[in-house]
Design a protein around this motif. Structure first.
Motif, PDB file in Angstrom:
ATOM      1  N   THR A   1      38.624  -5.707  -7.227  1.00  0.00           N
ATOM      2  CA  THR A   1      39.052  -5.558  -5.842  1.00  0.00           C
ATOM      3  C   THR A   1      39.286  -4.109  -5.435  1.00  0.00           C
ATOM      4  OG1 THR A   1      41.415  -5.758  -6.361  1.00  0.00           O
ATOM      5  CG2 THR A   1      40.203  -7.811  -5.971  1.00  0.00           C
ATOM      6  N   MET A   2      39.572  -3.226  -6.369  1.00  0.00           N
ATOM      7  CA  MET A   2      39.953  -1.853  -6.029  1.00  0.00           C
ATOM      8  C   MET A   2      38.760  -1.071  -5.473  1.00  0.00           C
ATOM      9  SD  MET A   2      43.085  -1.964  -6.869  1.00  0.00           S
ATOM     10  CE  MET A   2      44.205  -2.881  -7.945  1.00  0.00           C
ATOM     11  N   LEU A   3      38.999  -0.320  -4.407  1.00  0.00           N
ATOM     12  CA  LEU A   3      37.962   0.545  -3.854  1.00  0.00           C
ATOM     13  C   LEU A   3      37.959   1.872  -4.596  1.00  0.00           C
ATOM     14  CD1 LEU A   3      38.454   0.047   0.001  1.00  0.00           C
ATOM     15  CD2 LEU A   3      36.734  -1.009  -1.460  1.00  0.00           C
ATOM     16  N   SER A   4      36.772   2.368  -4.909  1.00  0.00           N
ATOM     17  CA  SER A   4      36.661   3.705  -5.494  1.00  0.00           C
ATOM     18  C   SER A   4      36.972   4.731  -4.409  1.00  0.00           C
ATOM     19  CB  SER A   4      35.253   3.931  -6.031  1.00  0.00           C
ATOM     20  OG  SER A   4      34.316   3.988  -4.965  1.00  0.00           O
ATOM     21  N   ASP A   5      37.192   5.977  -4.820  1.00  0.00           N
ATOM     22  CA  ASP A   5      37.457   7.029  -3.838  1.00  0.00           C
ATOM     23  C   ASP A   5      36.291   7.182  -2.864  1.00  0.00           C
ATOM     24  OD1 ASP A   5      39.891   7.443  -4.990  1.00  0.00           O
ATOM     25  OD2 ASP A   5      39.350   9.306  -6.008  1.00  0.00           O
ATOM     26  N   ALA A   6      35.058   7.063  -3.375  1.00  0.00           N
ATOM     27  CA  ALA A   6      33.885   7.190  -2.505  1.00  0.00           C
ATOM     28  C   ALA A   6      33.836   6.039  -1.503  1.00  0.00           C
ATOM     29  CB  ALA A   6      32.607   7.225  -3.340  1.00  0.00           C
TER      30      ALA A   6
ATOM     31  N   TYR B   1      43.747   1.165  -2.005  1.00  0.00           N
ATOM     32  CA  TYR B   1      43.105   0.191  -1.116  1.00  0.00           C
ATOM     33  C   TYR B   1      42.260  -0.795  -1.922  1.00  0.00           C
ATOM     34  CZ  TYR B   1      44.367   2.539   3.258  1.00  0.00           C
ATOM     35  OH  TYR B   1      45.059   3.056   4.327  1.00  0.00           O
ATOM     36  N   GLU B   2      42.241  -2.044  -1.450  1.00  0.00           N
ATOM     37  CA  GLU B   2      41.456  -3.103  -2.092  1.00  0.00           C
ATOM     38  C   GLU B   2      40.616  -3.806  -1.044  1.00  0.00           C
ATOM     39  OE1 GLU B   2      43.711  -5.523  -4.982  1.00  0.00           O
ATOM     40  OE2 GLU B   2      45.476  -4.424  -4.318  1.00  0.00           O
ATOM     41  N   ARG B   3      39.472  -4.299  -1.467  1.00  0.00           N
ATOM     42  CA  ARG B   3      38.621  -5.046  -0.543  1.00  0.00           C
ATOM     43  C   ARG B   3      39.124  -6.481  -0.433  1.00  0.00           C
ATOM     44  NH1 ARG B   3      35.446  -3.930  -4.728  1.00  0.00           N
ATOM     45  NH2 ARG B   3      34.292  -2.397  -3.492  1.00  0.00           N
ATOM     46  N   MET B   4      39.030  -7.033   0.766  1.00  0.00           N
ATOM     47  CA  MET B   4      39.324  -8.444   0.984  1.00  0.00           C
ATOM     48  C   MET B   4      38.100  -9.278   0.621  1.00  0.00           C
ATOM     49  SD  MET B   4      42.445  -8.791   2.079  1.00  0.00           S
ATOM     50  CE  MET B   4      42.348 -10.489   2.664  1.00  0.00           C
ATOM     51  N   ALA B   5      38.329 -10.479   0.132  1.00  0.00           N
ATOM     52  CA  ALA B   5      37.213 -11.396  -0.109  1.00  0.00           C
ATOM     53  C   ALA B   5      36.595 -11.832   1.209  1.00  0.00           C
ATOM     54  CB  ALA B   5      37.698 -12.607  -0.904  1.00  0.00           C
ATOM     55  N   GLU B   6      37.409 -11.869   2.260  1.00  0.00           N
ATOM     56  CA  GLU B   6      36.936 -12.121   3.619  1.00  0.00           C
ATOM     57  C   GLU B   6      38.001 -11.618   4.582  1.00  0.00           C
ATOM     58  OE1 GLU B   6      36.503 -16.427   3.812  1.00  0.00           O
ATOM     59  OE2 GLU B   6      38.540 -16.627   4.592  1.00  0.00           O
ATOM     60  N   VAL B   7      37.617 -11.376   5.822  1.00  0.00           N
ATOM     61  CA  VAL B   7      38.584 -10.939   6.832  1.00  0.00           C
ATOM     62  C   VAL B   7      39.520 -12.100   7.150  1.00  0.00           C
ATOM     63  CG1 VAL B   7      38.856 -10.188   9.231  1.00  0.00           C
ATOM     64  CG2 VAL B   7      37.020  -9.227   7.816  1.00  0.00           C
ATOM     65  N   PRO B   8      40.835 -11.868   7.165  1.00  0.00           N
ATOM     66  CA  PRO B   8      41.785 -12.954   7.443  1.00  0.00           C
ATOM     67  C   PRO B   8      41.620 -13.510   8.857  1.00  0.00           C
ATOM     68  CG  PRO B   8      42.900 -11.037   6.518  1.00  0.00           C
ATOM     69  CD  PRO B   8      41.511 -10.605   6.855  1.00  0.00           C
ATOM     70  N   GLN B   9      42.092 -14.749   9.034  1.00  0.00           N
ATOM     71  CA  GLN B   9      42.076 -15.348  10.363  1.00  0.00           C
ATOM     72  C   GLN B   9      43.097 -14.681  11.278  1.00  0.00           C
ATOM     73  OE1 GLN B   9      42.735 -19.452   9.173  1.00  0.00           O
ATOM     74  NE2 GLN B   9      40.559 -19.928   9.339  1.00  0.00           N
ATOM     75  N   GLN B  10      44.215 -14.224  10.713  1.00  0.00           N
ATOM     76  CA  GLN B  10      45.233 -13.505  11.467  1.00  0.00           C
ATOM     77  C   GLN B  10      45.530 -12.183  10.781  1.00  0.00           C
ATOM     78  OE1 GLN B  10      48.390 -16.603  11.702  1.00  0.00           O
ATOM     79  NE2 GLN B  10      48.107 -16.422  13.910  1.00  0.00           N
ATOM     80  N   LEU B  11      45.827 -11.158  11.571  1.00  0.00           N
ATOM     81  CA  LEU B  11      46.118  -9.836  11.042  1.00  0.00           C
ATOM     82  C   LEU B  11      47.599  -9.522  11.176  1.00  0.00           C
ATOM     83  CD1 LEU B  11      43.132  -7.772  12.511  1.00  0.00           C
ATOM     84  CD2 LEU B  11      43.329  -8.776  10.219  1.00  0.00           C
ATOM     85  N   TYR B  12      48.066  -8.591  10.342  1.00  0.00           N
ATOM     86  CA  TYR B  12      49.418  -8.085  10.475  1.00  0.00           C
ATOM     87  C   TYR B  12      49.568  -7.441  11.847  1.00  0.00           C
ATOM     88  CZ  TYR B  12      53.767  -5.723   9.146  1.00  0.00           C
ATOM     89  OH  TYR B  12      55.070  -5.301   9.080  1.00  0.00           O
ATOM     90  N   GLY B  13      50.706  -7.662  12.476  1.00  0.00           N
ATOM     91  CA  GLY B  13      50.916  -7.084  13.808  1.00  0.00           C
ATOM     92  C   GLY B  13      51.179  -8.168  14.822  1.00  0.00           C
ATOM     93  N   ALA B  14      50.526  -8.078  15.965  1.00  0.00           N
ATOM     94  CA  ALA B  14      50.782  -9.012  17.062  1.00  0.00           C
ATOM     95  C   ALA B  14      50.435 -10.445  16.682  1.00  0.00           C
ATOM     96  CB  ALA B  14      49.990  -8.596  18.299  1.00  0.00           C
ATOM     97  N   ASP B  15      49.416 -10.630  15.825  1.00  0.00           N
ATOM     98  CA  ASP B  15      48.983 -11.984  15.467  1.00  0.00           C
ATOM     99  C   ASP B  15      50.109 -12.792  14.845  1.00  0.00           C
ATOM    100  OD1 ASP B  15      46.499 -11.438  16.406  1.00  0.00           O
ATOM    101  OD2 ASP B  15      45.487 -11.397  14.462  1.00  0.00           O
TER     102      ASP B  15
END
Length: 359
Positions: free
Chosen positions: A166-171, A326-340
């Motif tokens: 899941t971890m993103l490389s620096d690049a 930072y890590e990659r998500m397996a998929e974009v969530p249905q709701q995001l942190y914040g107003a959702d």
């Protein structure tokens, strides 16, 4: 399943398929964009010392050796500052092959300096759930600055689930920044995104808070309730530096405004010990959408929970104190942190936990 941190939809699927079970039905409010909040059970074991069970023991077996007495939590119970408690959680896991978990205190819990760590059977690390783990979960609780009142069902800790790498490389992280800026200004990327401390605020000279040593209890069920002056000393500076006292606990804020794009999650990690004998940020997860604005926002500051160790230490404005992995998500969530999800700390600056009155 695609590699990455599981989304809210995938967590719901795990619940439906039996990968996550519970003593009582899991509530929708427990499911965050990329994590699951875990509930306290109905009893706390006051133990002689913190422990890890090790590969040959269960937590229950070790509790049999180390428990001094049991504290019923129904109706609310005080957990004393400086004491260690282990609380069985309502949830248990049956993870598939290739999946692991990682836990962290929720933001408000880190900000009241309540050390909260997850323990598993045969566990050799805190807050790390091994691949294909099948068993119960326990929370180790140790109030550091304030005694607290807790009760069954409260949400003090959260867990994310990782499938594969899941971890993103620096690049890869730099590529993300080019598409969706993750920080105000030029990013400093080295094994994650480096961040620094803000000791020169745009207005005034208030740069943080230091926990008072002798206070009343904090009832975790009471929100916007306590007068900050009864629990915290203001930390002010006009020259962009402060001296950290050994053993004291501070709330400070990052100089950078940070954003977590919808396709990423992040974990705040302590910086190398060589830069100073202090620890930053006990509550470590950032859900997708933290500080993010699709229209192009300014991000959110990271609140820093800081404890100095053996010697007094001079902290300077702009000094690098930690990094976001930072890590990659397996998929974009249905709701995001914040107003959702009506998040408490979106767009935050220097801010105490939600238990204290603001303004």
């Amino acid at each position: 399943m695609t590699s990455g941190v599981l989304s809210d939809r995938q967590i719901r699927d795990m619940i439906a398929q039996g990968g996550i079970g519970a003593a009582s039905p899991i509530l929708n409010d427990q499911i965050q964009p990329a994590s699951l909040d875990l509930r306290l059970g109905d009893v706390a074991h006051r133990v002689r010392a913190s422990f890890l069970p090790g590969k040959s023991s269960t937590v229950s077996e070790r509790l049999g050796d180390l428990t001094m007495h049991e504290v019923p939590l129904t109706g609310g119970a005080v957990l004393e500052k400086g004491c260690v408690y282990v609380v069985p959680l309502m949830e248990r896991l049956h993870l598939p092959k290739g999946m692991t978990g990682a836990a962290s205190a929720k933001s408000s819990i880190g900000r009241v300096d309540l050390m909260t760590r997850i323990i598993t059977d045969q566990g050799i690390e805190f807050d790390r759930i091994p691949e294909a783990y099948d068993g119960p979960l326990y929370a180790e609780l140790c109030p550091q600055s304030f005694s607290v009142v807790v009760q069954p069902g409260q949400l003090l800790t959260q867990v994310i689930f990782r499938q594969g790498k899941t971890m993103l490389s620096d690049a890869e992280l730099l590529d993300v920044h080019r598409t969706t800026p993750i920080v105000s200004g030029t990013p400093v990327i080295s094994e994650g995104l480096s961040f620094s401390v803000d000791l020169k605020p745009a207005k005034g000279d208030l740069v943080g808070y230091r926990a008072k040593r002798h206070t009343g209890v904090v009832d975790l069920s009471k929100l916007n309730h306590y007068d900050p002056a009864d629990y915290w000393e203001e930390v002010r500076t006009s020259d962009g530096r402060i001296i950290l006292d050994p053993g004291a606990f501070y709330i400070l804020v990052s100089r950078e405004a940070i954003a977590i794009p919808p396709n990423c999650a992040a974990e705040m990690a302590p910086y190398l010990a060589m830069v100073g004998e202090f620890r930053v940020h006990y509550a470590g997860f950032f859900d997708p959408g933290f500080g993010y604005d699709a229209a192009g926002g300014s991000g959110s500051r990271g609140v820093l929970e800081v404890r100095c160790h053996e010697a007094p230490f001079v902290l300077e404005h702009g000094q690098v104190v930690g990094r976001l992995v930072y890590e990659r998500m397996a998929e974009v969530p249905q709701q995001l942190y914040g107003a959702d999800i009506k998040s408490n700390y979106q767009g935050q600056g220097l801010k105490l936990s939600k238990h204290f009155k603001s303004g």
